[in-house]
Motif scaffolding. Sequence first.
Motif, PDB file in Angstrom:
ATOM      1  N   SER A  37      17.788  43.360  -1.389  1.00  0.00           N
ATOM      2  CA  SER A  37      18.103  42.238  -0.506  1.00  0.00           C
ATOM      3  C   SER A  37      19.066  41.279  -1.192  1.00  0.00           C
ATOM      4  O   SER A  37      18.790  40.781  -2.280  1.00  0.00           O
ATOM      5  CB  SER A  37      16.818  41.487  -0.132  1.00  0.00           C
ATOM      6  OG  SER A  37      15.907  42.342   0.519  1.00  0.00           O
ATOM      7  N   LEU A  38      20.198  41.021  -0.550  1.00  0.00           N
ATOM      8  CA  LEU A  38      21.169  40.035  -1.032  1.00  0.00           C
ATOM      9  C   LEU A  38      21.850  39.452   0.206  1.00  0.00           C
ATOM     10  O   LEU A  38      22.597  40.137   0.885  1.00  0.00           O
ATOM     11  CB  LEU A  38      22.196  40.675  -1.962  1.00  0.00           C
ATOM     12  CG  LEU A  38      23.120  39.692  -2.687  1.00  0.00           C
ATOM     13  CD1 LEU A  38      22.370  38.970  -3.809  1.00  0.00           C
ATOM     14  CD2 LEU A  38      24.341  40.409  -3.260  1.00  0.00           C
ATOM     15  N   ASP A  39      21.596  38.177   0.479  1.00  0.00           N
ATOM     16  CA  ASP A  39      21.985  37.603   1.762  1.00  0.00           C
ATOM     17  C   ASP A  39      23.365  36.972   1.794  1.00  0.00           C
ATOM     18  O   ASP A  39      23.862  36.663   2.881  1.00  0.00           O
ATOM     19  CB  ASP A  39      20.958  36.547   2.193  1.00  0.00           C
ATOM     20  CG  ASP A  39      19.595  37.151   2.486  1.00  0.00           C
ATOM     21  OD1 ASP A  39      19.522  38.377   2.663  1.00  0.00           O
ATOM     22  OD2 ASP A  39      18.607  36.397   2.543  1.00  0.00           O
ATOM     23  N   SER A  40      23.974  36.724   0.652  1.00  0.00           N
ATOM     24  CA  SER A  40      25.239  35.989   0.672  1.00  0.00           C
ATOM     25  C   SER A  40      26.040  36.252  -0.595  1.00  0.00           C
ATOM     26  O   SER A  40      25.513  36.736  -1.599  1.00  0.00           O
ATOM     27  CB  SER A  40      24.976  34.482   0.813  1.00  0.00           C
ATOM     28  OG  SER A  40      24.049  34.025  -0.160  1.00  0.00           O
ATOM     29  N   ALA A  41      27.343  35.903  -0.525  1.00  0.00           N
ATOM     30  CA  ALA A  41      28.251  36.133  -1.642  1.00  0.00           C
ATOM     31  C   ALA A  41      28.040  35.150  -2.779  1.00  0.00           C
ATOM     32  O   ALA A  41      28.419  35.409  -3.916  1.00  0.00           O
ATOM     33  CB  ALA A  41      29.693  36.057  -1.157  1.00  0.00           C
ATOM     34  N   THR A  42      27.444  34.017  -2.466  1.00  0.00           N
ATOM     35  CA  THR A  42      27.147  32.979  -3.455  1.00  0.00           C
ATOM     36  C   THR A  42      25.681  32.588  -3.324  1.00  0.00           C
ATOM     37  O   THR A  42      25.031  32.932  -2.325  1.00  0.00           O
ATOM     38  CB  THR A  42      28.039  31.748  -3.241  1.00  0.00           C
ATOM     39  OG1 THR A  42      27.810  31.223  -1.923  1.00  0.00           O
ATOM     40  CG2 THR A  42      29.516  32.109  -3.390  1.00  0.00           C
ATOM     41  N   PRO A  43      25.131  31.856  -4.276  1.00  0.00           N
ATOM     42  CA  PRO A  43      23.686  31.571  -4.250  1.00  0.00           C
ATOM     43  C   PRO A  43      23.209  30.712  -3.081  1.00  0.00           C
ATOM     44  O   PRO A  43      22.033  30.784  -2.714  1.00  0.00           O
ATOM     45  CB  PRO A  43      23.447  30.824  -5.575  1.00  0.00           C
ATOM     46  CG  PRO A  43      24.593  31.202  -6.447  1.00  0.00           C
ATOM     47  CD  PRO A  43      25.756  31.395  -5.535  1.00  0.00           C
ATOM     48  N   ASP A  44      24.080  29.917  -2.473  1.00  0.00           N
ATOM     49  CA  ASP A  44      23.634  28.870  -1.553  1.00  0.00           C
ATOM     50  C   ASP A  44      22.696  29.374  -0.461  1.00  0.00           C
ATOM     51  O   ASP A  44      21.558  28.917  -0.332  1.00  0.00           O
ATOM     52  CB  ASP A  44      24.838  28.168  -0.917  1.00  0.00           C
ATOM     53  CG  ASP A  44      25.704  27.467  -1.949  1.00  0.00           C
ATOM     54  OD1 ASP A  44      25.256  27.352  -3.105  1.00  0.00           O
ATOM     55  OD2 ASP A  44      26.824  27.051  -1.612  1.00  0.00           O
ATOM     56  N   LEU A  45      23.165  30.313   0.359  1.00  0.00           N
ATOM     57  CA  LEU A  45      22.370  30.776   1.490  1.00  0.00           C
ATOM     58  C   LEU A  45      21.182  31.607   1.029  1.00  0.00           C
ATOM     59  O   LEU A  45      20.052  31.405   1.495  1.00  0.00           O
ATOM     60  CB  LEU A  45      23.252  31.587   2.445  1.00  0.00           C
ATOM     61  CG  LEU A  45      22.570  32.061   3.735  1.00  0.00           C
ATOM     62  CD1 LEU A  45      22.149  30.870   4.580  1.00  0.00           C
ATOM     63  CD2 LEU A  45      23.507  32.970   4.533  1.00  0.00           C
ATOM     64  N   HIS A  46      21.408  32.532   0.125  1.00  0.00           N
ATOM     65  CA  HIS A  46      20.333  33.399  -0.363  1.00  0.00           C
ATOM     66  C   HIS A  46      19.196  32.570  -0.964  1.00  0.00           C
ATOM     67  O   HIS A  46      18.018  32.763  -0.634  1.00  0.00           O
ATOM     68  CB  HIS A  46      20.894  34.364  -1.410  1.00  0.00           C
ATOM     69  CG  HIS A  46      19.906  35.363  -1.927  1.00  0.00           C
ATOM     70  ND1 HIS A  46      19.831  36.652  -1.466  1.00  0.00           N
ATOM     71  CD2 HIS A  46      18.937  35.244  -2.880  1.00  0.00           C
ATOM     72  CE1 HIS A  46      18.871  37.300  -2.101  1.00  0.00           C
ATOM     73  NE2 HIS A  46      18.314  36.465  -2.972  1.00  0.00           N
ATOM     74  N   ASP A  47      19.538  31.627  -1.839  1.00  0.00           N
ATOM     75  CA  ASP A  47      18.513  30.820  -2.507  1.00  0.00           C
ATOM     76  C   ASP A  47      17.833  29.860  -1.538  1.00  0.00           C
ATOM     77  O   ASP A  47      16.668  29.495  -1.736  1.00  0.00           O
ATOM     78  CB  ASP A  47      19.121  30.033  -3.660  1.00  0.00           C
ATOM     79  CG  ASP A  47      19.414  30.912  -4.879  1.00  0.00           C
ATOM     80  OD1 ASP A  47      19.229  32.138  -4.766  1.00  0.00           O
ATOM     81  OD2 ASP A  47      19.823  30.366  -5.919  1.00  0.00           O
ATOM     82  N   LYS A  48      18.536  29.457  -0.480  1.00  0.00           N
ATOM     83  CA  LYS A  48      17.933  28.551   0.512  1.00  0.00           C
ATOM     84  C   LYS A  48      16.710  29.179   1.150  1.00  0.00           C
ATOM     85  O   LYS A  48      15.684  28.516   1.354  1.00  0.00           O
ATOM     86  CB  LYS A  48      18.968  28.203   1.583  1.00  0.00           C
ATOM     87  CG  LYS A  48      18.430  27.310   2.701  1.00  0.00           C
ATOM     88  CD  LYS A  48      19.512  27.027   3.737  1.00  0.00           C
ATOM     89  CE  LYS A  48      18.964  26.157   4.869  1.00  0.00           C
ATOM     90  NZ  LYS A  48      20.007  25.879   5.895  1.00  0.00           N
ATOM     91  N   TRP A  49      16.807  30.478   1.480  1.00  0.00           N
ATOM     92  CA  TRP A  49      15.718  31.158   2.179  1.00  0.00           C
ATOM     93  C   TRP A  49      14.740  31.855   1.225  1.00  0.00           C
ATOM     94  O   TRP A  49      13.563  31.987   1.549  1.00  0.00           O
ATOM     95  CB  TRP A  49      16.281  32.194   3.155  1.00  0.00           C
ATOM     96  CG  TRP A  49      17.252  31.636   4.145  1.00  0.00           C
ATOM     97  CD1 TRP A  49      18.547  32.029   4.337  1.00  0.00           C
ATOM     98  CD2 TRP A  49      17.031  30.580   5.089  1.00  0.00           C
ATOM     99  NE1 TRP A  49      19.138  31.287   5.325  1.00  0.00           N
ATOM    100  CE2 TRP A  49      18.221  30.390   5.809  1.00  0.00           C
ATOM    101  CE3 TRP A  49      15.935  29.773   5.387  1.00  0.00           C
ATOM    102  CZ2 TRP A  49      18.354  29.440   6.808  1.00  0.00           C
ATOM    103  CZ3 TRP A  49      16.066  28.820   6.390  1.00  0.00           C
ATOM    104  CH2 TRP A  49      17.257  28.651   7.084  1.00  0.00           C
ATOM    105  N   ARG A  50      15.217  32.276   0.066  1.00  0.00           N
ATOM    106  CA  ARG A  50      14.384  33.112  -0.799  1.00  0.00           C
ATOM    107  C   ARG A  50      13.888  32.409  -2.063  1.00  0.00           C
ATOM    108  O   ARG A  50      12.997  32.921  -2.732  1.00  0.00           O
ATOM    109  CB  ARG A  50      15.160  34.374  -1.190  1.00  0.00           C
ATOM    110  CG  ARG A  50      15.489  35.264   0.007  1.00  0.00           C
ATOM    111  CD  ARG A  50      16.218  36.536  -0.418  1.00  0.00           C
ATOM    112  NE  ARG A  50      16.556  37.374   0.711  1.00  0.00           N
ATOM    113  CZ  ARG A  50      15.775  38.337   1.208  1.00  0.00           C
ATOM    114  NH1 ARG A  50      14.600  38.576   0.667  1.00  0.00           N
ATOM    115  NH2 ARG A  50      16.188  39.056   2.241  1.00  0.00           N
TER     116      ARG A  50
END
Length: 367
Positions: free
Chosen positions: A219-232
């Motif tokens: 699972s990798l939701d985005s190219a940068t940490p912002d979106l991925h880290d927001k949800w995970r």
Amino acid sequence: MTTDEPSASQPQTPADLGEVATLIDGGDMDCGSGLLLLITRAMRRLGDGDRLGIRSAEPSVVVDLPVWADLVGHTVAAEVAESPDGPWWFSVSKGVPVEDSTVFSQGTRTPVGRRLWAYTNFNCNLACDYCCAESSPKAAARQLPVEVAQLAFAEFADLGGREIYLTGGEPFMHPELGALVEAAAGLERTILTNAMIFERGRRRETLEGLDRSVLLQVSLDSATPDLHDKWRGHGSWAKALDGIALARSLDFRVRVAATMYDEDPAGVAALHQRLDDEGIAAEDRVIRPVAAEGFAESGLHVSIDTLEPEPTITADGAWWHPVAVTNPNMRIADHPLPISEILGVVRDTMAVQDKAAATGREVFRCA
């Protein structure tokens, strides 16, 4: 503005509706009795982005028209009511077909009996805001017993099955993951993981001990940490990338799956560029929407009537699809065995659905 087969006295378009290229008056027709044919014919004459004005005195159109527009890729740009009881005016902006515009991965129906999903466990090192399985560090493990997996996978293979997907929770938190994977030997095997916890210790040993024919879906939701880290969770993006690099260094094939609430063409383009840089093949990328299940408070609504089945077993039952294992209305059985019974229920249900759909049309032979 032009009119498409107007009535004898064409009503004046409300100012709040805005400019429309063409206007049709549907009278009291509902979407199933001719209005959609009239709309579709008018839409074919418009360019992308042009707006069609629609007047309707039928209350059901207020609900049905936006659903239809969303389904085919148009947008209801404005809605104006002459009174609380109608008539209603709509401005519909013509779009391109959904299959041509969506950023989400498209696919075809997987024949029932080809693929079986298995939840190895429900506990997880993360508590993602949209987790359909309601997994978290506090969730009950509900681990799939190895002996159940052995029986299930052997029966599935005997029935002609070809693919096993092992998901969770986080499968690498199951202390006998290696044995679960081995139970599916001879089948195409995929493990869905967040790739954050197999760097060292027993889990590293489990990873290195897996046959390299096993595919890891990370699972990798985005190219940068912002979106991925927001949800995970903070720091999870960087750890996922480290896990991808480790798995690839050990010669595993890695597929990357992103989960998104909304269409985000720019974000998806950036993610594809990032995956190009990481060396992930184009065919090993999946962009999927959030399903309104589990922890998710919004997202794509799914039901047995709308969702293509992908039979799924857990330690305590069987389900229509892996995204719906917290939905009691999608439960097929109270035990993961026998697999033949689970597949039979799915096929029988689909047969009823197909028959019901077919009854909505009649063959009228004229020749």
